[in-house]
Design an enzyme around this catalytic site. Structure first.
Site, PDB file in Angstrom:
ATOM      1  N   TYR A  40      82.608  92.912  44.300  1.00  0.00           N
ATOM      2  CA  TYR A  40      81.290  92.434  44.731  1.00  0.00           C
ATOM      3  C   TYR A  40      81.166  92.584  46.251  1.00  0.00           C
ATOM      4  O   TYR A  40      80.185  93.101  46.772  1.00  0.00           O
ATOM      5  CB  TYR A  40      81.117  90.966  44.312  1.00  0.00           C
ATOM      6  CG  TYR A  40      79.760  90.406  44.642  1.00  0.00           C
ATOM      7  CD1 TYR A  40      78.731  90.453  43.707  1.00  0.00           C
ATOM      8  CD2 TYR A  40      79.499  89.838  45.885  1.00  0.00           C
ATOM      9  CE1 TYR A  40      77.479  89.951  44.006  1.00  0.00           C
ATOM     10  CE2 TYR A  40      78.257  89.336  46.194  1.00  0.00           C
ATOM     11  CZ  TYR A  40      77.243  89.391  45.250  1.00  0.00           C
ATOM     12  OH  TYR A  40      76.011  88.896  45.553  1.00  0.00           O
ATOM     13  N   GLU A 117      72.039  67.148  28.051  1.00  0.00           N
ATOM     14  CA  GLU A 117      72.720  67.873  29.133  1.00  0.00           C
ATOM     15  C   GLU A 117      73.268  66.865  30.133  1.00  0.00           C
ATOM     16  O   GLU A 117      72.823  65.715  30.171  1.00  0.00           O
ATOM     17  CB  GLU A 117      71.747  68.837  29.824  1.00  0.00           C
ATOM     18  CG  GLU A 117      70.649  68.127  30.584  1.00  0.00           C
ATOM     19  CD  GLU A 117      69.620  69.083  31.196  1.00  0.00           C
ATOM     20  OE1 GLU A 117      69.895  70.285  31.279  1.00  0.00           O
ATOM     21  OE2 GLU A 117      68.559  68.598  31.588  1.00  0.00           O
ATOM     22  N   LYS A 119      73.688  64.969  33.610  1.00  0.00           N
ATOM     23  CA  LYS A 119      72.748  64.703  34.703  1.00  0.00           C
ATOM     24  C   LYS A 119      73.490  64.917  36.023  1.00  0.00           C
ATOM     25  O   LYS A 119      74.345  64.130  36.409  1.00  0.00           O
ATOM     26  CB  LYS A 119      72.224  63.274  34.623  1.00  0.00           C
ATOM     27  CG  LYS A 119      71.187  62.986  35.692  1.00  0.00           C
ATOM     28  CD  LYS A 119      70.431  61.700  35.405  1.00  0.00           C
ATOM     29  CE  LYS A 119      69.352  61.474  36.442  1.00  0.00           C
ATOM     30  NZ  LYS A 119      69.925  61.206  37.776  1.00  0.00           N
ATOM     31  N   LYS A 292      66.351  64.841  25.916  1.00  0.00           N
ATOM     32  CA  LYS A 292      64.952  65.254  25.898  1.00  0.00           C
ATOM     33  C   LYS A 292      64.540  65.644  24.491  1.00  0.00           C
ATOM     34  O   LYS A 292      65.305  66.327  23.800  1.00  0.00           O
ATOM     35  CB  LYS A 292      64.751  66.480  26.817  1.00  0.00           C
ATOM     36  CG  LYS A 292      64.882  66.152  28.277  1.00  0.00           C
ATOM     37  CD  LYS A 292      64.655  67.370  29.150  1.00  0.00           C
ATOM     38  CE  LYS A 292      64.699  66.927  30.603  1.00  0.00           C
ATOM     39  NZ  LYS A 292      64.702  68.070  31.530  1.00  0.00           N
TER      40      LYS A 292
END
Ligand code: JCF
Length: 677
Positions: A40, A117, A119, A292
């Site tokens: 890279y 997920e 936090k 959610k």
């Protein structure tokens, strides 16, 4: 001609940008890098060179443009196209069940799928893309208007400057800017080396880095980004939130690798428990998990209250950092006599337990953090590690605070204190006269990897020393059932068990025994190396510093500690007593010396500086295999000195004495010849 060259350069620049963007996408979004960092970097260098030669080829989206623009005079405010929402909180299982039941009732459904997920403990930002190009980035602010941080955000490598694929004309992405723990530790290490003040935690580091007027500074901070949702989008999106996250990934925006879709509040709670379990193993700080509603039509139906969506909630973890007051500082004496300052705190609930003590490491640390008795301090407890004080809230001082001072003498035995500058430590000079050192020497001696005396725990050691029954480790083997049974909380049966365990422990191995002696800097593996080299105790006991340094991994410092230990008559007496009391092990032949006609037999060699091709320990082992003695200092008898980069005084000494010096290339060349012979 020139035209053709420019066209070729333009094509090559475009190709390099495509490749670099692709590698970034694989690295940050797919979490599956396809080339090593070095490759890279090579592509990036080539692009930088190309753009330097042809400045007209530079574009704002070129990956070379992440180095930071001109500093700002002040931040400007921007209005979010859609408000940035916050989250309501749940702190226990009941609140999660209530949340789920409330939603099922409102929607009149029996079951809800949730996207879960971690936090992240970072800083919320909104990124606006016009026709796939990053145009504006802003902090959350009050939810309606935030501060524009576009120039800073453009330096974050995980954030695409251009989206991939079929992009909408307008897209607002919401996510969290954060710093990984490893990035934070490494950054702080370098900051401290430069004499700068380190950050207290990754969250402060991320926030401080983003709210920087000079983007060049931001560019040097290891920031990451994780998308968790969208604001305004001028395009049709899939029907489920989990699919939206996937769509964001397809566009090149990283989202959490920990996202799951679960069923009902039980699914949420199982996810919470699993995440809490893994919390310390993650490379980023999280303060809870987020649930959610997956179906977006249901999200719309549920709407929002105040500034939080009704369809989402944050289920918080116990805080790992809390504020409390520093009541006093005591000094604990460790096994090798080192005094450790321990903070006595006003009890505070942090990381799921009540904390009353925290380590302050050493006096230098106290000075660096400017900790004073009476201060309001921030206490952190992560996992099973000892709680520590991460910083002071200086604003809360009222002038009544006082400095932490070293005691004039050892707080346990009254012996004089000595300073060990190198280890930024202060030691009690009492040695085994000091009951604190004695207790810990005995605990170490009895521990599992040492003599493994079952049932001889810390409390019992304290009792034995305090009652005057045990003054040295040898006294352990003089204990009998009668003496033990006289101790508080010690029954006849336990006393018998302990005596049996002591008896069993006598049949040990030389490495265990050496480790058990508690010689400074001699851990398990060094003990094993010493045992292998010398085969038995008499040879080791008589070894001088030079001979000790022939042991793989033993340098001048450890050699000095070992020699000093055996030179101490008190230590020799304890060892004799242990042997007389029946402590025994199998001896074996010392490691054979290389044969007399080995290429380097009898020559003394000194290694100095850093070798590129191999670690010092390997060079040493290979030289020894060739019959060389690897010495720690240069003398007239030294056959030659091998000097790597940044060699210092030993190289100077060699030159002064006219000793031959090999650089790394010479050494490798000769090594190949010697090892072939
Ligand atoms: O990781 C976070 N800190 C995080 C914050 C994750 C989310 O899914 C969020 C959030 C703030 C608001 N979702 C909303 C709606």
């Amino acid at each position: 001609m020139a035209q053709e060259r420019i066209a070729a350069a333009r094509n090559r620049a475009a190709e390099l940008r495509r490749e670099l963007d692709e590698h970034n996408y694989r690295y940050y979004v797919l979490d599956a890098p396809s080339v090593p960092d070095a490759e890279y970097d090579r592509l990036m260098r080539e692009l930088v060179e190309l753009e330097t030669r042809h400045p007209e080829l530079v574009t704002t989206e070129s990956p070379t443009q992440r180095v930071g623009a001109e500093p700002l005079a002040a931040f400007t405010e921007v209005e979010h196209l859609e408000p940035m929402l916050s989250l309501g909180n749940a702190f226990d299982a009941q609140e999660v069940h209530d949340f789920d039941r409330r939603l099922r009732e409102l929607l009149d459904v029996v079951e809800i799928d949730y996207v879960t997920e971690p936090k992240l403990d970072g800083l919320a930002v909104s990124l606006t893309y016009h026709d796939g190009r990053l145009t504006v980035a802003a902090t959350r602010g009050d939810g309606r208007r935030g501060e524009e941080v576009t120039q800073n955000v453009r330096t974050i490598r995980g954030i695409p400057l251009r989206l991939r694929g079929d992009v909408p004309p307008l897209l607002e992405v919401r996510g969290e800017v954060f710093m990984t723990r490893s990035g934070f530790v490494e950054y702080n290490r370098q900051a401290e080396a430069r004499g700068e003040k380190p950050f207290v935690n990754p969250r402060n580091a991320a926030a401080g880095s983003l709210r920087q007027l000079d983007p060049v500074v931001t560019a040097q901070r290891p920031l990451n980004f994780c998308a968790y949702g969208v604001g305004r989008v001028d395009a049709e999106l899939p029907g489920r939130h989990s699919e939206v996250l996937q769509r964001l990934r397809d566009w090149g925006l990283p989202s959490s690798g920990e996202v799951e879709v679960v069923c009902g509040s039980d699914g949420c709670l199982a996810y919470h428990a699993a995440m809490l379990e893994r919390r310390d193993a993650l490379d980023f700080d999280i303060d809870g998990v987020v649930y959610k509603v997956d179906r977006r039509d249901w999200q719309t139906e549920l709407g929002q209250v105040a500034r939080a969506p009704r369809w989402a909630i944050a289920h918080k973890f116990p805080a790992q950092e809390e504020l409390t007051r520093l009541l006093d500082v005591d000094f604990q004496v460790g096994r090798t006599g080192v005094l450790t300052p321990v903070a006595r705190l006003e009890p505070v609930f942090v990381g799921g337990v009540t904390v009353t003590n925290a380590t302050l490491h050493n006096m230098d640390e106290i000075a660096r953090k400017d900790v004073r008795i009476g201060d309001t301090v921030s206490v952190r407890r992560a996992g099973d590690v000892i709680p520590e004080i991460v910083g002071v809230v200086a604003e809360r001082r009222d002038g009544g605070e006082r400095a932490v001072e070293l005691p004039p003498a050892c707080p346990v035995c009254g012996s004089a204190l000595v300073r060990d500058e190198e280890a930024s430590a202060v030691r009690c000079s009492g040695g085994l006269y000091c009951p604190a050192q004695r207790k810990q020497a005995i605990r170490h001696f009895a521990s599992r990897l040492a003599m493994d005396i079952e049932g001889l725990g810390d409390k019992l050691v304290d009792q034995l020393v305090d009652a005057g029954l045990v003054a040295s480790v040898a006294d352990l083997y003089r204990l009998d059932v009668e003496a033990l049974a006289g101790l508080e909380r010690m029954g006849e049966k336990s006393a018998q068990n302990l005596v049996a365990a002591l008896e069993r422990s006598k049949a040990t191995t030389l490495p265990r025994f050496l480790f058990a002696l508690g010689i400074r800097e001699v851990g398990e593996s060094t003990a094993r190396a010493l045992a292998t080299q010398f085969g038995d105790l008499p040879a080791l006991r008589e070894a001088d510093v030079e001979a000790l340094q022939q042991v793989p991994d033993v340098g001048p410092v450890v050699a000095q500690h070992v020699a000093a230990f055996f030179a101490e008559s008190h230590n020799r007496e304890v060892i004799e007593a242990l042997r007389a009391l029946g402590v025994r092990w199998q001896s074996h032949e010392p490691r054979p010396a290389a044969d007399a006609d080995a290429p380097l037999a009898g020559s003394s060699v000194v290694l100095t500086g850093t070798l590129e091709a191999m670690p010092r320990t390997e060079a040493k082992a290979r030289l020894q295999a060739l019959g060389a003695k690897v010495a720690g200092s240069v003398s007239k008898k030294t056959a030659f000195v091998i000097a790597g980069s940044e060699a210092g005084s030993k190289l100077a000494k060699a030159t002064e004495l006219g000793v031959e010096v090999l650089d790394e290339a010479d050494f490798l060349e000769r090594l190949a010849i010697w090892e072939r012979d």
